[in-house]
Write a protein that holds these residues in place. Structure first.
Motif, PDB file in Angstrom:
ATOM      1  N   ASN A 249       0.560   6.515   6.606  1.00 63.50           N
ATOM      2  CA  ASN A 249       0.390   7.278   7.839  1.00 63.50           C
ATOM      3  C   ASN A 249      -0.642   6.632   8.756  1.00 63.50           C
ATOM      4  OD1 ASN A 249       1.259   9.216   5.569  1.00 63.50           O
ATOM      5  ND2 ASN A 249       1.753  10.363   7.427  1.00 63.50           N
ATOM      6  N   MET A 250      -1.707   6.067   8.151  1.00 62.44           N
ATOM      7  CA  MET A 250      -2.721   5.407   8.968  1.00 62.44           C
ATOM      8  C   MET A 250      -2.134   4.192   9.662  1.00 62.44           C
ATOM      9  SD  MET A 250      -5.793   5.240  10.105  1.00 62.44           S
ATOM     10  CE  MET A 250      -6.727   6.374   9.059  1.00 62.44           C
ATOM     11  N   ALA A 251      -1.282   3.442   8.970  1.00 61.70           N
ATOM     12  CA  ALA A 251      -0.672   2.263   9.569  1.00 61.70           C
ATOM     13  C   ALA A 251       0.290   2.634  10.691  1.00 61.70           C
ATOM     14  CB  ALA A 251       0.050   1.443   8.501  1.00 61.70           C
ATOM     15  N   LEU A 252       1.021   3.785  10.519  1.00 62.77           N
ATOM     16  CA  LEU A 252       1.986   4.227  11.532  1.00 62.77           C
ATOM     17  C   LEU A 252       1.350   5.047  12.637  1.00 62.77           C
ATOM     18  CD1 LEU A 252       4.938   5.230   9.169  1.00 62.77           C
ATOM     19  CD2 LEU A 252       4.671   3.115  10.454  1.00 62.77           C
ATOM     20  N   GLY A 253       0.123   5.506  12.408  1.00 70.21           N
ATOM     21  CA  GLY A 253      -0.532   6.348  13.397  1.00 70.21           C
ATOM     22  C   GLY A 253      -0.016   7.772  13.403  1.00 70.21           C
ATOM     23  N   ILE A 254       0.476   8.258  12.267  1.00 69.64           N
ATOM     24  CA  ILE A 254       1.019   9.615  12.133  1.00 69.64           C
ATOM     25  C   ILE A 254       0.056  10.449  11.300  1.00 69.64           C
ATOM     26  CG2 ILE A 254       2.961  10.994  11.279  1.00 69.64           C
ATOM     27  CD1 ILE A 254       4.712   8.519  11.630  1.00 69.64           C
ATOM     28  N   PRO A 255      -0.262  11.676  11.726  1.00 72.68           N
ATOM     29  CA  PRO A 255      -1.173  12.515  10.927  1.00 72.68           C
ATOM     30  C   PRO A 255      -0.640  12.732   9.523  1.00 72.68           C
ATOM     31  CG  PRO A 255      -0.859  13.446  13.113  1.00 72.68           C
ATOM     32  CD  PRO A 255       0.126  12.327  12.992  1.00 72.68           C
ATOM     33  N   TYR A 256      -1.510  12.868   8.594  1.00 70.88           N
ATOM     34  CA  TYR A 256      -1.151  13.023   7.187  1.00 70.88           C
ATOM     35  C   TYR A 256      -1.579  14.404   6.717  1.00 70.88           C
ATOM     36  CZ  TYR A 256      -1.298  12.393   2.115  1.00 70.88           C
ATOM     37  OH  TYR A 256      -1.130  12.552   0.764  1.00 70.88           O
ATOM     38  N   TYR A 257      -0.617  15.170   6.179  1.00 67.22           N
ATOM     39  CA  TYR A 257      -0.909  16.496   5.631  1.00 67.22           C
ATOM     40  C   TYR A 257      -0.687  16.439   4.128  1.00 67.22           C
ATOM     41  CZ  TYR A 257      -0.344  17.698  10.528  1.00 67.22           C
ATOM     42  OH  TYR A 257      -0.473  17.741  11.882  1.00 67.22           O
TER      43      TYR A 257
END
Length: 289
Positions: A249-257
């Motif tokens: 998620n950090m690499a894609l820039g998407i929040p992680y839940y």
């Protein structure tokens, strides 16, 4: 490993056939001062022999075999002039290397925006005036090596490197590699010529930020990635090295839940009951509305 007289031959070779003139050795001082008039001084093809008698250079011998008593030998003229039957006790033979040598100088400086940089400079040189070099360097044992000369010139190199990069921002530092090489070359060439050394060339091997994190971010930026994404990719790599599932998620820039079970050590049935209770509560609130 001690050198001994093999008959009356003086050379840099050991008894086992190896040489005291290693690839990083510039000067070798023959450890015996009792050199008789019957001695033969043997000089290898990549060497010159400097003979010092009573503190003065009396001869610089080229490669070959040199008989002290030979009329063509400058030492024999010394003997005849002073009417010595043998060389004085304080006769010293210095062997100097004539091959090309390399020194690597490593140091730390900083840019205009106070970013510490590690640099590595390669210096290539050869000895051209061995008698001048012998009288301009000091060494405690019988050898003077590349590392000894490196310590001798490292303050001058540090000064020249800092005189360039201290006035350049980090974003423009790699445009100044040629200026760093030219500054070091100009300063060292005049200095080394005074001690009998010819400077061949100077090359900047490494000029990078001292901080590993900043170094990786700059490498990603130079590959065409914008700074924000470069930082995110570096953080993703750090998370992946710790087996953290948030790295993707950090690499894609998407929040992680994350799943709650990965954060708290609770039984699965309790988590399911808690989630079901939250769902029933939301349904009741919607019906009341």
């Amino acid at each position: 490993m001690s050198l001994q007289f093999r008959g009356s031959v003086i050379s840099t070779e050991r008894e086992n056939g190896t040489s005291m003139m290693a690839e990083d050795t510039i000067i070798f001082r023959y450890p015996k001062e009792e050199i008789t008039s019957k001695s033969i001084i043997f000089v290898q093809p990549n060497e010159l022999a400097v003979v010092v008698i009573q503190g003065q250079v009396q001869a610089v011998l080229p490669p070959g075999t040199h008989n002290v008593q030979s009329p063509q030998n400058p030492l024999s003229s010394f003997l005849s002039r002073f009417r010595y039957n043998a060389l004085p006790f304080d006769t010293i033979v210095f062997y100097t290397s004539t091959t090309r040598h390399e020194i690597r100088i490593v140091g730390v400086s900083q840019t205009q925006d106070l970013v510490p940089l590690e640099y590595e400079i390669a210096v290539y040189y050869r000895v051209t005036d061995p008698s001048k070099l012998v009288f301009n360097v000091q060494f405690g044992n019988n050898v003077f090596k590349d590392a000894d000369l490196g310590r001798y010139i490292s303050p001058m190199i540090d000064q020249e490197v800092s005189s360039i990069i201290n006035y350049v921002r980090l974003s423009d530092i790699f445009k100044k590699l040629g200026d760093v090489s030219n500054a070091v070359l100009a300063s060292l060439k005049a200095f080394l010529s005074e001690i009998g050394i010819e400077l061949i060339s100077v090359r900047v091997i490494r000029l990078l930020p001292q901080d590993d994190e900043l170094r990786r971010v700059i490498q990603l930026r130079d590959l065409g990635v914008d700074v924000e994404k470069a930082i995110r990719l570096y953080l993703a790599g750090s998370l992946a090295s710790k087996n953290d599932p948030a790295s993707v998620n950090m690499a894609l820039g998407i929040p992680y839940y994350p799943n709650l079970s990965t954060l708290v050590n609770l039984p699965d049935n309790l988590i399911k009951v808690n989630l079901r209770g939250n769902e029933d509560r939301e349904n009741t609130e919607n019906s009341n509305k």
